[in-house]
Motif scaffolding. Structure first.
Motif, mmCIF file in Angstrom:
data_model
loop_
_atom_site.group_PDB
_atom_site.id
_atom_site.type_symbol
_atom_site.label_atom_id
_atom_site.label_comp_id
_atom_site.label_asym_id
_atom_site.label_seq_id
_atom_site.Cartn_x
_atom_site.Cartn_y
_atom_site.Cartn_z
ATOM 1 N N ASN A 1 0.807 -1.222 0.000
ATOM 2 C CA ASN A 1 0.000 0.000 0.000
ATOM 3 C C ASN A 1 0.838 1.269 0.000
ATOM 4 N N GLY A 2 2.099 1.132 -0.397
ATOM 5 C CA GLY A 2 2.938 2.312 -0.579
ATOM 6 C C GLY A 2 3.475 2.931 0.700
ATOM 7 N N PHE A 3 3.714 2.098 1.738
ATOM 8 C CA PHE A 3 4.293 2.621 2.988
ATOM 9 C C PHE A 3 5.671 3.205 2.709
ATOM 10 N N ILE A 4 5.908 4.403 3.220
ATOM 11 C CA ILE A 4 7.191 5.077 3.016
ATOM 12 C C ILE A 4 8.023 5.051 4.289
ATOM 13 N N ASP B 1 -8.310 2.365 -4.223
ATOM 14 C CA ASP B 1 -9.354 1.431 -3.779
ATOM 15 C C ASP B 1 -8.755 0.370 -2.850
ATOM 16 N N LYS B 2 -7.621 -0.157 -3.241
ATOM 17 C CA LYS B 2 -6.924 -1.157 -2.419
ATOM 18 C C LYS B 2 -6.509 -0.537 -1.079
ATOM 19 N N PHE B 3 -6.016 0.699 -1.123
ATOM 20 C CA PHE B 3 -5.602 1.370 0.113
ATOM 21 C C PHE B 3 -6.806 1.595 1.022
ATOM 22 N N ARG B 4 -7.923 1.990 0.450
ATOM 23 C CA ARG B 4 -9.137 2.217 1.245
ATOM 24 C C ARG B 4 -9.563 0.916 1.927
#
Length: 192
Positions: free
Chosen positions: A26-29, A56-59
Motif C-alpha cells: 500500500n505504498g508505505f514510506i 481502492d486497495k488502500f481504502r
C-alpha cells in the motif's frame, strides 16, 4: 521511492502488528513521531506515511485496519497522493520506546524484543533466504554489527567501552519528524 527507514519505522511500527505485506503493498514510506505541518500532535502516537498506487486497495486496507485495531486514531490526505495514518502506540511498551529514544536498544525488555522475529525471509531475484532480523541483531549486539562500527570508527569497541555500547545509530529527532516537503523534493530529484 526509496527513503531510508528511520528508527520509528524499525522499532515502533512492528509493535502495531500491521502485516508487512499490507504496508509494502500500500505504498508505505516511513513512520514518524509527529507531522511538522500539523499544530496538533497526538501523544504517544506515530504517523505512518503512505503513497498508495491503488486508492481502492488502500481504502480496503484502511477499513480493515480500523476494524482490526482501536490503535488507529486518524487518517488524512495530503497533495500528490500522500496519506498519513496515525496510530496510538501500545502503552505496555512505553518504557521500551523511551529506551529506544535514548539509543539503549539492548536494554529494552524481553517482552518488547519478543515482538520482533529472530529470522525473516528475504526474497532477492526470486530466491528466498532466511536471515537473522536486523532488530534481533541490534538487541543482541551481533558480531557483524560490532565489526561494522569498529571498522567505521576505527576502534575496538569491546576494549574501549566494554559492554556499554550499542550497535545502531542513536535517536536523531530531526529524522523522526514527517517533513513532507523534503520527501517530495527527494522524490522530484529521484525522478529527474
Amino acid at each position: 521511492m526509496e527513503i531510508k527507514k528511520n528508527i520509528t519505522s524499525i522499532f515502533m511500527v512492528p509493535t502495531l502488528k500491521v502485516p508487512k505485506n499490507a504496508l509494502r503493498g500500500n505504498g508505505f514510506i516511513n513512520a514518524y513521531i509527529k507531522d511538522a505541518r500539523r499544530e496538533d500532535h497526538y501523544k504517544d502516537s506515530i504517523y505512518l506515511l503512505f503513497k498508495p498506487e491503488n486508492l481502492d486497495k488502500f481504502r480496503e486496507f484502511l477499513d480493515s485496519e480500523y476494524e482490526r485495531t482501536k490503535a488507529v486514531i486518524e487518517d488524512y490526505d495530503y497533495e500528490d497522493g500522500f496519506v498519513v495514518v496515525v496510530y496510538q502506540l501500545n502503552e505496555k511498551y512505553k518504557e521500551d520506546f523511551n529506551l529506544i529514544k535514548q539509543g539503549k536498544y539492548s536494554q529494552t525488555s524481553a517482552l518488547f524484543q519478543n515482538v520482533f522475529p529472530r529470522t525473516i525471509t528475504i526474497v532477492r531475484n526470486g530466491i528466498s533466504k532466511d536471515e537473522i532480523s536486523l532488530q534481533y541483531r541490534i538487541f543482541n549486539k551481533a558480531d557483524d554489527l560490532v565489526n561494522f562500527w569498529e571498522e567505521k570508527l576505527g576502534i575496538d569497541l569491546k576494549e574501549i567501552v566494554g559492554k556499554d555500547f550499542e550497535v545502531w545509530e542513536g535517536w536523531d529527532e530531526s529524522k523522526e519528524i514527517l517533513e513532507l516537503d523534503k520527501i517530495k523534493e527527494k522524490c522530484a530529484i529521484e525522478k529527474s
